[in-house]
Design a protein around this motif. Structure first.
Motif, short mmCIF file in Angstrom:
data_model
loop_
_atom_site.label_atom_id
_atom_site.label_comp_id
_atom_site.label_asym_id
_atom_site.label_seq_id
_atom_site.Cartn_x
_atom_site.Cartn_y
_atom_site.Cartn_z
N ARG A 1 -8.37 4.78 -1.47
CA ARG A 1 -9.31 3.85 -2.12
C ARG A 1 -8.85 2.40 -1.91
NH1 ARG A 1 -9.51 6.47 -6.39
NH2 ARG A 1 -7.94 5.34 -7.62
N LEU A 2 -7.55 2.16 -2.06
CA LEU A 2 -7.01 0.82 -1.88
C LEU A 2 -7.22 0.33 -0.44
CD1 LEU A 2 -5.38 -1.60 -2.94
CD2 LEU A 2 -3.29 -0.34 -2.37
N GLN A 3 -6.96 1.20 0.51
CA GLN A 3 -7.14 0.81 1.91
C GLN A 3 -8.60 0.50 2.22
OE1 GLN A 3 -4.85 -0.21 3.68
NE2 GLN A 3 -3.35 1.29 4.36
N SER B 1 -8.23 5.65 6.13
CA SER B 1 -7.31 4.52 6.09
C SER B 1 -7.05 3.97 7.49
CB SER B 1 -5.98 4.94 5.45
OG SER B 1 -6.18 5.40 4.12
N ARG C 1 -8.77 0.71 8.67
CA ARG C 1 -8.18 -0.61 8.45
C ARG C 1 -7.15 -0.94 9.53
NH1 ARG C 1 -4.39 -3.01 3.67
NH2 ARG C 1 -4.82 -5.21 4.11
N GLU D 1 -10.84 -0.52 0.05
CA GLU D 1 -11.17 -1.77 -0.63
C GLU D 1 -10.73 -2.98 0.19
OE1 GLU D 1 -9.20 -1.45 -4.36
OE2 GLU D 1 -10.71 -0.13 -5.26
N ARG D 2 -9.68 -2.79 0.97
CA ARG D 2 -9.14 -3.88 1.78
C ARG D 2 -9.54 -3.77 3.25
NH1 ARG D 2 -2.93 -4.36 -0.70
NH2 ARG D 2 -3.58 -4.96 -2.81
N GLU E 1 0.82 -1.20 0.00
CA GLU E 1 0.00 0.00 0.00
C GLU E 1 0.87 1.26 0.00
OE1 GLU E 1 -2.36 -3.28 2.02
OE2 GLU E 1 -0.29 -2.57 1.95
#
Length: 299
Positions: A38-40, A83, A86, A42-43, A24
């Motif tokens: 967005r990546l964080q 973020s 997460r 999504e995960r 990430e």
């Protein structure tokens, strides 16, 4: 009465030091923080893998028992608050009782260390570590590529320290850097009975000593001094610890030998050193952090 952290060992840690967010982080370093966020998100339901300091944090939190909160771990992160979701979910997944955090979306979070009265700050960001040290907080830059801790000592927190510029001041190190080994040995032999001034990590050693003295603590603490000193310069280091009324369980006087293989045998949950060469040697075997203090890190 408001909440208080008085009487606890307080550890502040960045999300990358606690969890493996290297994939990430590569997105973050492109400068596209929206893509990173967005990546964080999504995960969000995917627990992050344990990072280099995970074992240390998990064991320290295990000191807390019903009605006896001995340790507090706080997340201090350059992540954005979204973020941070997460991070907390990952902590909960692993059973880490972490309740407090500061997420600053790119800004340095080190300024929150003072109100926390932190005994230790672990981060992968060197500028944050240097700022923390300048403010008088023990701090180290975690090497994300370092080996993870051994699982061989589940009931014992093991921490290893370098001496000069870490537990002690860099007074003697300055002599070594300026005048060489012979002058350093003579300087220390002449001052063997004079305690060294405190270094940046003395407050952490004191806090660990308090944990060691707690007869009801569910885990043990084992500490080691791992230093390039050798006889006769060893005496001043030992006498300094005696003067502080703080013992270490093991002392390795290695006379300049590489530290990595010795640390591999001690199996610490973390090792702190001011010399990048020693940190790199250690990181091949154990979790390690660079203490950017003293003459070796000037400039």
């Amino acid at each position: 009465m408001g909440a208080s952290l008085d009487g606890r060992l307080v550890v502040a840690i960045s999300s990358r030091a606690l969890f493996d967010f290297e994939e990430e982080n590569r997105v973050f370093e492109t400068g596209d923080d929206r893509a990173y966020m967005r990546l964080q998100l999504e995960r969000l339901d995917v627990p992050a893998p344990p990072g280099v300091a995970f074992s240390l944090v998990r064991k320290l939190l295990a000191f807390n028992t019903e009605g006896r909160p001995r340790v507090e771990v706080v997340i201090l992160s350059r992540n954005d608050p979204a973020s941070g979701l997460r991070v907390f979910r990952s902590a909960r997944h692993y059973g880490l009782a972490i309740e407090r955090g500061a997420f600053t979306r790119g800004a340095s979070p080190w300024r929150y260390l003072k109100p926390l009265r932190a005994h230790l700050f672990l981060s992968t960001d060197e500028s944050d570590v240097r700022s923390a040290l300048a403010a008088g907080v023990p701090a180290a830059r975690v090497l994300p590529e370092a080996a993870h801790a051994s699982a061989a000592h589940p009931d014992e927190v093991r921490i290893a320290f370098d001496g000069d510029a870490v537990l002690f001041s860099d007074e003697a190190e300055q002599v070594f850097q300026r005048d060489g080994l012979v002058a350093f040995q003579a300087h220390e032999a002449q001052r063997a009975a004079t305690p060294l001034p405190a270094g940046p990590f003395k407050p952490l050693l004191e806090a660990l000593h308090r944990l060691q003295q707690d007869p009801d603590a569910p885990l043990r603490v084992r500490t080691a001094l791992v230093t390039a000193r050798s006889a006769p310069a060893h005496e001043r280091a030992v006498r300094t610890l005696i003067d502080w009324q703080i013992g270490v369980d093991e002392a390795l006087f290695l006379g300049g030998l590489p530290k990595g293989e010795f640390l591999r045998e001690f199996e610490p949950d973390f090792f702190f050193d001011d010399q990048t060469g020693h940190v790199q040697s250690a990181a091949a075997h154990v979790p390690a952090g660079h203490v950017a203090a003293g003459v070796a890190n000037a400039g």
